[in-house]
Design an enzyme around this catalytic site. Structure first.
Site, PDB file in Angstrom:
ATOM      1  N   ARG A 309      14.161  26.278  12.916  1.00  0.00           N
ATOM      2  CA  ARG A 309      13.777  27.508  13.612  1.00  0.00           C
ATOM      3  C   ARG A 309      12.957  28.471  12.744  1.00  0.00           C
ATOM      4  NH1 ARG A 309      16.752  30.903  15.794  1.00  0.00           N
ATOM      5  NH2 ARG A 309      15.611  31.011  17.762  1.00  0.00           N
ATOM      6  N   TYR A 313       9.376  29.153  14.350  1.00  0.00           N
ATOM      7  CA  TYR A 313       9.203  30.420  15.074  1.00  0.00           C
ATOM      8  C   TYR A 313       9.243  31.637  14.144  1.00  0.00           C
ATOM      9  CZ  TYR A 313      11.443  27.171  18.376  1.00  0.00           C
ATOM     10  OH  TYR A 313      11.811  26.076  19.101  1.00  0.00           O
ATOM     11  N   CYS A 342       9.211  18.492   0.297  1.00  0.00           N
ATOM     12  CA  CYS A 342       7.917  18.589  -0.375  1.00  0.00           C
ATOM     13  C   CYS A 342       6.915  19.228   0.565  1.00  0.00           C
ATOM     14  CB  CYS A 342       7.439  17.208  -0.803  1.00  0.00           C
ATOM     15  SG  CYS A 342       8.411  16.594  -2.150  1.00  0.00           S
ATOM     16  N   TYR A 378      20.084  25.087  18.768  1.00  0.00           N
ATOM     17  CA  TYR A 378      18.783  24.584  18.309  1.00  0.00           C
ATOM     18  C   TYR A 378      18.752  24.435  16.787  1.00  0.00           C
ATOM     19  CZ  TYR A 378      18.065  26.104  23.059  1.00  0.00           C
ATOM     20  OH  TYR A 378      18.220  26.287  24.404  1.00  0.00           O
TER      21      TYR A 378
HETATM   22  N1  LLP Z   1      17.651  26.049  31.041  1.00  0.00           N
HETATM   23  C1  LLP Z   1      16.407  25.569  30.873  1.00  0.00           C
HETATM   24  C2  LLP Z   1      15.711  24.968  31.994  1.00  0.00           C
HETATM   25  C3  LLP Z   1      15.804  25.661  29.607  1.00  0.00           C
HETATM   26  O1  LLP Z   1      14.570  25.204  29.447  1.00  0.00           O
HETATM   27  C4  LLP Z   1      16.513  26.234  28.530  1.00  0.00           C
HETATM   28  C5  LLP Z   1      15.925  26.292  27.199  1.00  0.00           C
HETATM   29  C6  LLP Z   1      17.809  26.699  28.761  1.00  0.00           C
HETATM   30  C7  LLP Z   1      18.353  26.602  30.034  1.00  0.00           C
HETATM   31  C8  LLP Z   1      18.652  27.312  27.695  1.00  0.00           C
HETATM   32  O2  LLP Z   1      18.062  28.422  27.125  1.00  0.00           O
HETATM   33  P1  LLP Z   1      18.931  29.339  26.121  1.00  0.00           P
HETATM   34  O3  LLP Z   1      20.039  29.936  26.940  1.00  0.00           O
HETATM   35  O4  LLP Z   1      19.454  28.439  25.064  1.00  0.00           O
HETATM   36  O5  LLP Z   1      17.977  30.359  25.596  1.00  0.00           O
HETATM   37  N2  LLP Z   1      14.185  25.792  20.434  1.00  0.00           N
HETATM   38  C9  LLP Z   1      14.073  27.175  20.867  1.00  0.00           C
HETATM   39  C10 LLP Z   1      14.610  27.379  22.255  1.00  0.00           C
HETATM   40  C11 LLP Z   1      13.977  26.523  23.322  1.00  0.00           C
HETATM   41  C12 LLP Z   1      14.612  26.738  24.658  1.00  0.00           C
HETATM   42  C13 LLP Z   1      14.186  25.697  25.629  1.00  0.00           C
HETATM   43  N3  LLP Z   1      14.795  25.809  26.902  1.00  0.00           N
HETATM   44  C14 LLP Z   1      14.793  28.040  19.854  1.00  0.00           C
HETATM   45  O6  LLP Z   1      15.264  27.528  18.847  1.00  0.00           O
HETATM   46  O7  LLP Z   1      14.875  29.268  20.033  1.00  0.00           O
END
Ligand code: LLP
Length: 424
Positions: A309, A313, A342, A378
């Site tokens: 992350r 980001y 690396c 994540y």
């Molecule tokens: N539902 C759908 C259709 C989604 O695409 C996502 C996340 C969630 C639920 C859950 O979202 P949350 O509640 O976790 O925010 N890798 C990124 C986050 C990508 C989220 C993708 N979709 C990070 O590390 O912040």
């Protein structure tokens, strides 16, 4: 609403157990999850009819099983996520559907599996309706709608608007309904996930868009889903969303739709981060302390292969030191925290754009431990084998007991699928 967590530069225990002992027992780097926090976050959302865990945030079987045992249902985005849900004890079918497949595409394996197991499908692209309808006519589906605007903590996590590939574009809903009808598919619900980091002001817009889509769909509507995106507190200044107000807005939307259609409508929420983010800690060991000009670096045995992350980001994670000698009386100094890879971007203390930042942390030496916090969502799931680093171990703490829920990957596992061709 939960209390914002207190972050401190020294952390000697996780869920009451000494970090030093956890590291001794399981080695480093290791992800540690505090089950009680997951259960508490799930309970915060009890006002919703269904809490559907977006397992993409942390898909370890033990975490999915924990959420299942405490009443959560599950969302999946791939064939293997469906198989994980089944392996963790969810039934394929039920009302409401225990497992939902939400995606913008089917690959061949996912399509076969949802057809064979009768897994509920939430279609995020018009093509999915044709592909599913021709294989499983007569079933129920839900549609994920892109309302034409979005929200997200970074451009890469914004999932609405015309720059986003997600969901069925709102003005194509009518055509999709006609198409679903042609296959005898019944559209029983609508879903909107517009991005991570929802705020209330934005929510009114989403609820209005949901009502508009629902009016177009008509009386077959039995479920609306608010998607995920509930924020967590990563750093001082962040805030949780007011869950009472958040639920009230969705509930009012649901009630208006119930009045309109004259039957009950189920309200779902689909969080990932909110349920598991704060429960997770990445425990690593300091393997080098270097001075480069005016900067001090702590180099850990965990890198962006374990937690991507920050490099992806510029995400901020609280970081603390767990002194090997248990002594908390150390002077604080500005340091840069990086990993073993690396690649110069292998830095945990960076901002979006790759700008390296310094963090005030206790003076530390090789052998001290570092805990990267709020890493449950994540974190492990986005890890890689870059530089041929094995995947970390994962440990779940429940009622003062540690269980290894994934052992560290071995060399043999890492090369198991590789073949050196015979020389002819
Ligand atoms: N539902 C759908 C259709 C989604 O695409 C996502 C996340 C969630 C639920 C859950 O979202 P949350 O509640 O976790 O925010 N890798 C990124 C986050 C990508 C989220 C993708 N979709 C990070 O590390 O912040």
């Amino acid at each position: 609403m939960p209390e914002p967590p207190e972050f401190s530069p020294i952390r000697t225990a996780i869920a009451g157990l000494p970090v030093v002992e956890i590291a001794r027992k399981f080695g480093t780097p290791t992800y540690v999850y505090d089950a009680a926090k997951i259960v508490a976050r799930l309970a915060d959302l009890a006002a919703f009819d269904t809490v559907r865990y977006a397992q993409k945030a942390c898909s370890n079987l033990a975490v999915i099983d924990l959420i299942r045992r405490h009443g959560g249902l599950v969302d999946t985005v791939s064939a293997v996520e469906i198989r994980r849900a089944l392996a963790a004890g969810y039934s394929p079918e039920g009302s409401p559907p225990p497992i939902v497949y939400t995606a913008d595409i089917f690959d061949a394996e996912a399509l076969d599996l949802v057809v064979e197991k009768n897994i509920h499908v939430n279609c995020g692209s018009p093509d999915m309706i044709d592909q599913y309808g021709s294989r499983a006519p007569g079933r129920q589906i839900t549609l994920r709608i892109n309302p034409g605007f979005g929200h997200g903590h970074s451009r890469k996590t914004n999932t609405g608007g015309d720059h986003s590939k997600h969901g069925i574009w709102h003005d194509q809903l009518h055509d999709c309904l006609v198409n679903a009808d042609n296959y005898g598919l019944c559209v029983s619900g609508l879903h909107m996930h517009i991005g991570s980091g929802t705020d209330l002001e934005h929510l009114s817009q989403v609820c209005a868009a949901m009502e508009k889509a629902a009016a177009e769909l008509g009386r077959s509507l039995r479920m609306i889903s608010a998607g995920g995106g509930l924020p967590i507190v990563y750093e001082p200044g962040d805030s949780f969303v007011d869950l009472g107000a958040y639920h009230a807005r969705w509930d009012a939307t649901r009630k208006r739709l119930e009045d309109r259609f004259g039957h009950q409508i189920r309200l779902e929420i689909e969080p990932g981060r909110y349920l598991v983010g704060e429960s997770g800690y990445l425990v690593a060991e300091i393997r080098a302390v270097k001075r480069q000009g005016g900067n001090t670096f702590y180099l850990l045995d965990a890198g962006f292969n374990n937690l991507a992350r920050p490099i992806l980001y510029g995400a901020y994670h609280p970081i603390s030191v767990a002194p090997a000698d248990g002594r908390a009386d150390r002077p604080i100094q500005p340091v840069i925290v990086g990993g073993p890879l690396c690649e110069s971007g292998d830095i945990f203390t960076q901002q979006e754009g790759g700008f390296v930042a310094r963090r005030d942390l206790p003076a530390a030496a090789v052998g001290d431990l570092v805990v990267i916090e709020c890493a449950g969502a994540y974190g492990f799931v986005m890890s890689s084998n870059y530089n041929s680093k094995p995947l970390a171990a994962e440990v779940l703490i429940q009622e003062g007991r540690t269980d290894l829920v994934r052992r560290r990957q071995t060399f043999e596992e890492m090369i198991a699928a590789e073949v050196i061709p015979a020389q002819r």
